[in-house]
Write a protein that holds these residues in place. Sequence first.
Motif, PDB file in Angstrom:
ATOM      1  N   UNK A 142       1.013  -0.719   0.067  1.00 23.52           N
ATOM      2  CA  UNK A 142       0.580  -0.339   0.155  1.00 23.52           C
ATOM      3  C   UNK A 142       1.013   1.065  -0.007  1.00 23.52           C
ATOM      4  N   UNK A 143       2.156   1.144   0.830  1.00 25.09           N
ATOM      5  CA  UNK A 143       2.952   2.890   0.676  1.00 25.09           C
ATOM      6  C   UNK A 143       2.929   2.757  -0.100  1.00 25.09           C
ATOM      7  N   UNK A 144       4.052   1.938  -0.823  1.00 25.99           N
ATOM      8  CA  UNK A 144       4.719   1.852  -1.898  1.00 25.99           C
ATOM      9  C   UNK A 144       3.701   2.055  -2.799  1.00 25.99           C
ATOM     10  N   UNK A 145       2.895   1.638  -3.465  1.00 26.07           N
ATOM     11  CA  UNK A 145       1.601   2.182  -4.222  1.00 26.07           C
ATOM     12  C   UNK A 145       1.933   3.385  -4.671  1.00 26.07           C
ATOM     13  N   UNK A 146       1.311   3.983  -3.279  1.00 20.51           N
ATOM     14  CA  UNK A 146       0.436   5.913  -3.416  1.00 20.51           C
ATOM     15  C   UNK A 146       2.340   6.298  -3.350  1.00 20.51           C
ATOM     16  N   UNK A 147       3.816   6.032  -2.812  1.00 24.74           N
ATOM     17  CA  UNK A 147       4.765   6.877  -3.134  1.00 24.74           C
ATOM     18  C   UNK A 147       4.852   7.098  -4.697  1.00 24.74           C
ATOM     19  N   UNK A 148       4.617   5.832  -5.585  1.00 26.70           N
ATOM     20  CA  UNK A 148       4.260   5.718  -6.904  1.00 26.70           C
ATOM     21  C   UNK A 148       3.888   6.696  -7.491  1.00 26.70           C
ATOM     22  N   UNK A 149       2.638   6.748  -6.939  1.00 27.11           N
ATOM     23  CA  UNK A 149       1.415   7.738  -7.158  1.00 27.11           C
ATOM     24  C   UNK A 149       1.629   9.251  -7.441  1.00 27.11           C
ATOM     25  N   UNK A 150       2.443   9.704  -6.010  1.00 26.22           N
ATOM     26  CA  UNK A 150       2.120  10.660  -5.559  1.00 26.22           C
ATOM     27  C   UNK A 150       3.939  11.369  -6.881  1.00 26.22           C
ATOM     28  N   UNK A 151       4.858  10.345  -7.344  1.00 26.41           N
ATOM     29  CA  UNK A 151       5.575  10.884  -7.928  1.00 26.41           C
ATOM     30  C   UNK A 151       5.390  11.047  -9.813  1.00 26.41           C
ATOM     31  N   UNK A 152       4.099  10.890  -9.411  1.00 25.94           N
ATOM     32  CA  UNK A 152       3.335  10.511 -10.878  1.00 25.94           C
ATOM     33  C   UNK A 152       2.363  12.290 -10.972  1.00 25.94           C
ATOM     34  N   UNK A 153       1.536  12.562  -9.303  1.00 21.75           N
ATOM     35  CA  UNK A 153       0.325  12.791  -8.995  1.00 21.75           C
ATOM     36  C   UNK A 153       0.653  14.007  -8.033  1.00 21.75           C
ATOM     37  N   UNK A 154      -0.168  14.781  -7.796  1.00 15.24           N
ATOM     38  CA  UNK A 154      -0.660  16.197  -6.775  1.00 15.24           C
ATOM     39  C   UNK A 154      -2.011  16.076  -6.474  1.00 15.24           C
ATOM     40  N   UNK A 155      -2.230  15.706  -5.335  1.00 15.32           N
ATOM     41  CA  UNK A 155      -3.950  15.733  -5.302  1.00 15.32           C
ATOM     42  C   UNK A 155      -3.986  16.653  -4.254  1.00 15.32           C
ATOM     43  N   UNK A 156      -5.640  16.967  -3.694  1.00 12.35           N
ATOM     44  CA  UNK A 156      -5.780  17.486  -3.020  1.00 12.35           C
ATOM     45  C   UNK A 156      -7.274  18.830  -2.351  1.00 12.35           C
ATOM     46  N   UNK A 157      -7.860  18.111  -1.668  1.00 13.86           N
ATOM     47  CA  UNK A 157      -9.562  18.584  -0.956  1.00 13.86           C
ATOM     48  C   UNK A 157      -8.777  20.243  -1.204  1.00 13.86           C
ATOM     49  N   UNK A 158      -8.031  20.700  -0.005  1.00 10.80           N
ATOM     50  CA  UNK A 158      -7.961  22.587   0.600  1.00 10.80           C
ATOM     51  C   UNK A 158      -6.625  22.135   0.131  1.00 10.80           C
TER      52      UNK A 158
END
Length: 461
Positions: free
Chosen positions: A215-231
Amino acid sequence: MTADAYLSFLASKSVRAPLRGLEQVPPLAGHLFPFQAHCVDFALRAGSAGIFLDTGLGKTAVEMEWCRHAAEATNGRALILTPLAVARQIEAEAKRWGYEARVIREQADAGPGINICNYDRLDKLNAAAFGAVALDEASILKSFGGRTSRALIDMFRDHAYRLAATATPAPNDHMELGQYAEFLGIMSSQEMLSRWFINDTSTASQEWRLKGHAEADFWDWMASWARMAEKPADLGDASVSFDLPPLNVSRHRAKETDLRGGEGLFATVEMSATKMHEVKRQTADARADVVAGLVEVEAAEAWVIWVDTDYEADAIKAVIPSAVEVRGSQSIETKEATLAAFAAGDVRHLITKPSLTGFGLNWQHCARMAYVGRSFSYETYYQSVRRCWRFGQKRPVEVHLIVAEGEAEIGRVIARKESSHASMKASMRRAMVRAQGKRSETKVAYKPTHDGRLPSWLFAA
C-alpha cells in the motif's frame, strides 16, 4: 552485504515515475495561488502528470499555465480536451488571464497557443499537430479498455507533455488510476495491477484489491507523478482558506405507488439494475410531483433538476412546463446554448443528467438542486453536487433527494463508495507529504551506544 548496500538495494526496487519535462521552470503567472503554482511546477518538471484538485481549486488555471509553458517548450501549440459545454467556459477564463486561446471544432481551426476542443470531436484532430495535451475532467478514461480511452492513449503516446486533470480520481475503482498512468506513459494498467494488486476472487465481482504490504509503495509511486488536494493546506499552502458554505441534504419520500410485480419484488435489499429501472419507471410521476412542489415554493430560485432517464425528464416537463431540458439527442449547439442561458440566468429551471452536464461546469449562481433519479455512480453524484457547491458559492446549497419505495439501495451504494474515496484521498495525502520531504521516511541502521547488563541468573546458567 552491508546495511548501506542493502538499503540501496531496496531503494533500487522502488518504482518512481521518470522526469521527462523541464529542468528549469520559468517564472509562473502571478495570479496563481502558491498551491496552484506548485502543481504547475511539478507537472512541468514531470512532463506528464496527474492533477487531482477538488472542484473549485483551480484545475483550469493549472491546466492553462501548464499548457502555455509546455507549448513553448515544444511546437507552440497545446490542446485541452473538455466535456460538453466546458470549452467556452475555459476559453473565457483563458482570455480573462491573457492567454492566447480558442475553441476549435476541427484541426483547421487550430492555431498557436492553447486550443480547446470537446472530446466528441477527437476524430477531427491531428494529435501530431500539438506539442502538449491536457485532459480536462480526465475521468473519461475510467472506461477500462473503452474506445475513447484507447483512442486517447494511442493518439498521444509519443507526446512528452501530457496532463490528466480531474477532481475525483478513481472514487471506487483503482483501475481508473491505471488508465491515467497508461495515458501519461508512466506504466500500463496491467503492469500496475500485477505489481500492487491482487484479484480478489472471494467477491462476486472479483475486484482488484491493493495488497496490504504494497500500500505505502503504491501511493508513493502515485505521488511521484500526481498531485491531489481537497484544500490548499493538503499541498502545504496555508496562505488561503477555501471554506465552503453549508451543504444541506433533504430526503423526500414520493407518494406510495402500487408497484406492479408484487410479492415484495421491489422491497429487496439487493436489487438488480433491471428491477431498479422498473421501480423508477413506475414511480416517475410521483417523484416529479414532489419536485414540482419544491420548485413552486422557491420558484424565483435557479434550480438544477437532475434525472437519470428520459422518462423522468418527461414526467418533470409535464408538471413544470417552464423548465428547459438538456437531452443527449439534442445537437451540441442546442445544448451549449441552453447551458449558457442557464449560467447567465436567462433559464431559471434546468432539467439535465449528471452524465451530460455533471462535470466541469461552474454554477455558483445556483444554490438549489433536486435529484429525481440517481444512478449507482458515486462519482456522478459527487460531481453534479459540486457544480453548485464549490469554492465561489456564497450561499448554503440545498440538495433534495426524491426517493421512492425500493430505491434505498442506491443511497447505500453511494455511501459505501464515498467512504472508499475518502480513504483513497487520505492515503494519497500522506504519500505527498512523504514525497515533498515534510516527514522523513528514511530507514536508519541501528548503532548500539549503550552497554546493557545481563541478569545474574543468566550467568548462573
